[in-house]
Design a protein around this motif. Structure first.
Motif, PDB file in Angstrom:
ATOM      1  N   PRO A 119       0.827  -1.207   0.000  1.00  0.00           N
ATOM      2  CA  PRO A 119       0.000   0.000   0.000  1.00  0.00           C
ATOM      3  C   PRO A 119       0.863   1.259   0.000  1.00  0.00           C
ATOM      4  CG  PRO A 119      -0.523  -1.436   1.873  1.00  0.00           C
ATOM      5  CD  PRO A 119       0.644  -2.019   1.176  1.00  0.00           C
ATOM      6  N   SER A 120       0.642   2.114  -0.981  1.00  0.00           N
ATOM      7  CA  SER A 120       1.467   3.319  -1.129  1.00  0.00           C
ATOM      8  C   SER A 120       1.312   4.285   0.032  1.00  0.00           C
ATOM      9  CB  SER A 120       1.114   4.039  -2.429  1.00  0.00           C
ATOM     10  OG  SER A 120       1.465   3.245  -3.517  1.00  0.00           O
ATOM     11  N   ASN A 121       0.113   4.376   0.586  1.00  0.00           N
ATOM     12  CA  ASN A 121      -0.110   5.335   1.664  1.00  0.00           C
ATOM     13  C   ASN A 121       0.503   4.890   2.986  1.00  0.00           C
ATOM     14  OD1 ASN A 121      -1.894   3.251   2.102  1.00  0.00           O
ATOM     15  ND2 ASN A 121      -3.652   4.562   2.542  1.00  0.00           N
ATOM     16  N   GLY A 126       6.186   3.453  -1.770  1.00  0.00           N
ATOM     17  CA  GLY A 126       5.080   2.714  -2.367  1.00  0.00           C
ATOM     18  C   GLY A 126       5.544   1.500  -3.154  1.00  0.00           C
ATOM     19  N   ARG A 127       5.122   1.419  -4.393  1.00  0.00           N
ATOM     20  CA  ARG A 127       5.399   0.258  -5.247  1.00  0.00           C
ATOM     21  C   ARG A 127       6.681   0.412  -6.066  1.00  0.00           C
ATOM     22  NH1 ARG A 127      -1.046  -0.155  -6.616  1.00  0.00           N
ATOM     23  NH2 ARG A 127      -1.567  -0.573  -4.445  1.00  0.00           N
ATOM     24  N   TYR A 128       7.393   1.491  -5.838  1.00  0.00           N
ATOM     25  CA  TYR A 128       8.616   1.775  -6.587  1.00  0.00           C
ATOM     26  C   TYR A 128       9.624   0.636  -6.523  1.00  0.00           C
ATOM     27  CZ  TYR A 128      13.251   3.656  -7.471  1.00  0.00           C
ATOM     28  OH  TYR A 128      14.531   3.827  -7.929  1.00  0.00           O
ATOM     29  N   GLY A 129       9.733  -0.022  -5.381  1.00  0.00           N
ATOM     30  CA  GLY A 129      10.766  -1.021  -5.143  1.00  0.00           C
ATOM     31  C   GLY A 129      10.776  -2.209  -6.079  1.00  0.00           C
ATOM     32  N   LEU A 130       9.695  -2.443  -6.802  1.00  0.00           N
ATOM     33  CA  LEU A 130       9.644  -3.592  -7.705  1.00  0.00           C
ATOM     34  C   LEU A 130      10.856  -3.644  -8.639  1.00  0.00           C
ATOM     35  CD1 LEU A 130       8.377  -5.991  -9.231  1.00  0.00           C
ATOM     36  CD2 LEU A 130       7.035  -4.318 -10.521  1.00  0.00           C
ATOM     37  N   LEU A 145       1.458  -5.093 -14.653  1.00  0.00           N
ATOM     38  CA  LEU A 145       0.155  -4.454 -14.484  1.00  0.00           C
ATOM     39  C   LEU A 145       0.181  -3.724 -13.150  1.00  0.00           C
ATOM     40  CD1 LEU A 145      -2.330  -7.278 -15.603  1.00  0.00           C
ATOM     41  CD2 LEU A 145      -1.303  -5.460 -16.967  1.00  0.00           C
ATOM     42  N   LEU A 146       0.289  -2.408 -13.199  1.00  0.00           N
ATOM     43  CA  LEU A 146       0.349  -1.582 -11.989  1.00  0.00           C
ATOM     44  C   LEU A 146      -1.030  -1.004 -11.714  1.00  0.00           C
ATOM     45  CD1 LEU A 146       2.162  -0.214  -9.779  1.00  0.00           C
ATOM     46  CD2 LEU A 146       2.281   1.735 -11.350  1.00  0.00           C
ATOM     47  N   ASP A 147      -1.640  -1.433 -10.625  1.00  0.00           N
ATOM     48  CA  ASP A 147      -2.977  -0.959 -10.285  1.00  0.00           C
ATOM     49  C   ASP A 147      -2.905   0.446  -9.696  1.00  0.00           C
ATOM     50  OD1 ASP A 147      -5.720  -1.080 -10.114  1.00  0.00           O
ATOM     51  OD2 ASP A 147      -5.770  -2.321  -8.307  1.00  0.00           O
ATOM     52  N   ASP A 148      -4.041   1.137  -9.720  1.00  0.00           N
ATOM     53  CA  ASP A 148      -4.207   2.457  -9.097  1.00  0.00           C
ATOM     54  C   ASP A 148      -3.309   3.524  -9.716  1.00  0.00           C
ATOM     55  OD1 ASP A 148      -5.980   1.255  -7.140  1.00  0.00           O
ATOM     56  OD2 ASP A 148      -4.188   0.493  -6.160  1.00  0.00           O
ATOM     57  N   ALA A 149      -3.083   3.447 -11.015  1.00  0.00           N
ATOM     58  CA  ALA A 149      -2.143   4.354 -11.683  1.00  0.00           C
ATOM     59  C   ALA A 149      -2.579   5.810 -11.652  1.00  0.00           C
ATOM     60  CB  ALA A 149      -1.922   3.907 -13.127  1.00  0.00           C
ATOM     61  N   ASN A 150      -3.842   6.076 -11.314  1.00  0.00           N
ATOM     62  CA  ASN A 150      -4.315   7.455 -11.243  1.00  0.00           C
ATOM     63  C   ASN A 150      -3.995   8.116  -9.908  1.00  0.00           C
ATOM     64  OD1 ASN A 150      -6.149   5.747  -9.928  1.00  0.00           O
ATOM     65  ND2 ASN A 150      -7.887   7.094 -10.325  1.00  0.00           N
ATOM     66  N   ARG A 151      -3.535   7.375  -8.930  1.00  0.00           N
ATOM     67  CA  ARG A 151      -3.197   7.964  -7.640  1.00  0.00           C
ATOM     68  C   ARG A 151      -1.830   8.647  -7.726  1.00  0.00           C
ATOM     69  NH1 ARG A 151      -4.863   3.109  -3.580  1.00  0.00           N
ATOM     70  NH2 ARG A 151      -2.714   2.579  -4.033  1.00  0.00           N
ATOM     71  N   GLU A 153       0.739   8.696  -5.747  1.00  0.00           N
ATOM     72  CA  GLU A 153       1.898   7.879  -5.403  1.00  0.00           C
ATOM     73  C   GLU A 153       2.308   6.974  -6.565  1.00  0.00           C
ATOM     74  OE1 GLU A 153      -0.893   8.043  -3.597  1.00  0.00           O
ATOM     75  OE2 GLU A 153      -0.367   8.687  -1.564  1.00  0.00           O
ATOM     76  N   GLU A 154       1.320   6.346  -7.220  1.00  0.00           N
ATOM     77  CA  GLU A 154       1.631   5.454  -8.339  1.00  0.00           C
ATOM     78  C   GLU A 154       2.099   6.246  -9.558  1.00  0.00           C
ATOM     79  OE1 GLU A 154      -0.699   4.730  -6.105  1.00  0.00           O
ATOM     80  OE2 GLU A 154       0.271   2.883  -5.454  1.00  0.00           O
ATOM     81  N   ALA A 155       1.557   7.457  -9.757  1.00  0.00           N
ATOM     82  CA  ALA A 155       2.037   8.314 -10.850  1.00  0.00           C
ATOM     83  C   ALA A 155       3.517   8.638 -10.651  1.00  0.00           C
ATOM     84  CB  ALA A 155       1.197   9.587 -10.933  1.00  0.00           C
ATOM     85  N   GLU A 156       3.912   8.855  -9.400  1.00  0.00           N
ATOM     86  CA  GLU A 156       5.327   9.112  -9.103  1.00  0.00           C
ATOM     87  C   GLU A 156       6.173   7.866  -9.362  1.00  0.00           C
ATOM     88  OE1 GLU A 156       8.925  10.878  -7.854  1.00  0.00           O
ATOM     89  OE2 GLU A 156       7.068  11.658  -8.679  1.00  0.00           O
TER      90      GLU A 156
END
Length: 195
Positions: A119-121, A126-130, A145-151, A153-156
């Motif tokens: 969870p990015s929050n 967040g998910r950067y570490g992949l 497939l990266l979910d929640d791309a509109n948030r 944190e995921e945009a970053e």
């Protein structure tokens, strides 16, 4: 069918939206594998049913012990094969936190990655570490497939991946959210992290 599964799963706060589940199902049904999943849940069950039963191996990382137990119980109860579910606590990699994966157990040729965690929050970076942590385990042209791309944190995360690893990104936006189809390039551009 997917809408029924989503309702039955009963995790409205953290469950993937229907559009993302449809894409996961589509990719799981056709990938030659292997598959890496970051964050377990209903997608784990789908991956096992659509890919695991045709011999494609799935490695799923989960950091919450209670959630690991819930997903593992369902996998065992319904004898869903092909899923290797790991309890992988989050670790500080210096500048970001991410799963501490079982490096020696993972293949070096993941063709599909389902990334809906951590969870990015609640997780620095967040998910950067992949890509910094497991990029060397992805094959050329692997699909993420990266979910929640509109948030935000995921945009970053996408911005950093695009800058550092030269990935290509295709955003899929829907009324209830979005996800990104990320194609991972040659290892020449990969970011190194000390393990």
């Amino acid at each position: 069918m997917l809408a029924g599964l989503l309702t039955g799963w009963g995790n409205n706060h953290f469950a993937a939206n229907l559009d993302y589940l449809e894409e996961v199902a589509k990719q799981a049904a056709k990938t030659p594998g292997p598959i890496l999943e970051c964050g377990s849940g209903l997608t784990t069950i789908l991956l096992g049913l659509l890919a695991g039963r045709r011999g494609v191996e799935i490695w799923s990382l989960e950091h919450i012990p209670e959630w690991y137990t819930r997903v593992n119980t369902v996998l065992e109860r319904y004898q869903i094969s092909g899923v290797n579910l790991y309890l992988s606590p989050l670790q500080d990699f210096g500048g970001f936190c991410w799963y501490n994966p079982p490096f020696t157990s993972l293949p070096n040729n993941f063709r599909l990655v389902i990334c809906d965690g951590p969870p990015s929050n609640q997780t620095p970076g967040g998910r950067y570490g992949l890509l910094p942590v497991l990029g060397q385990h992805l094959c050329d042209d692997a699909l993420i497939l990266l979910d929640d791309a509109n948030r935000e944190e995921e945009a970053e995360v996408l911005r950093r991946w695009t800058t550092e690893s030269k990935v290509s990104v295709l955003l899929q936006e829907f009324s209830f959210g979005s996800f990104a189809l990320v194609t991972y390039p040659s290892r020449v551009n990969e970011v190194e992290v000390n393990q």
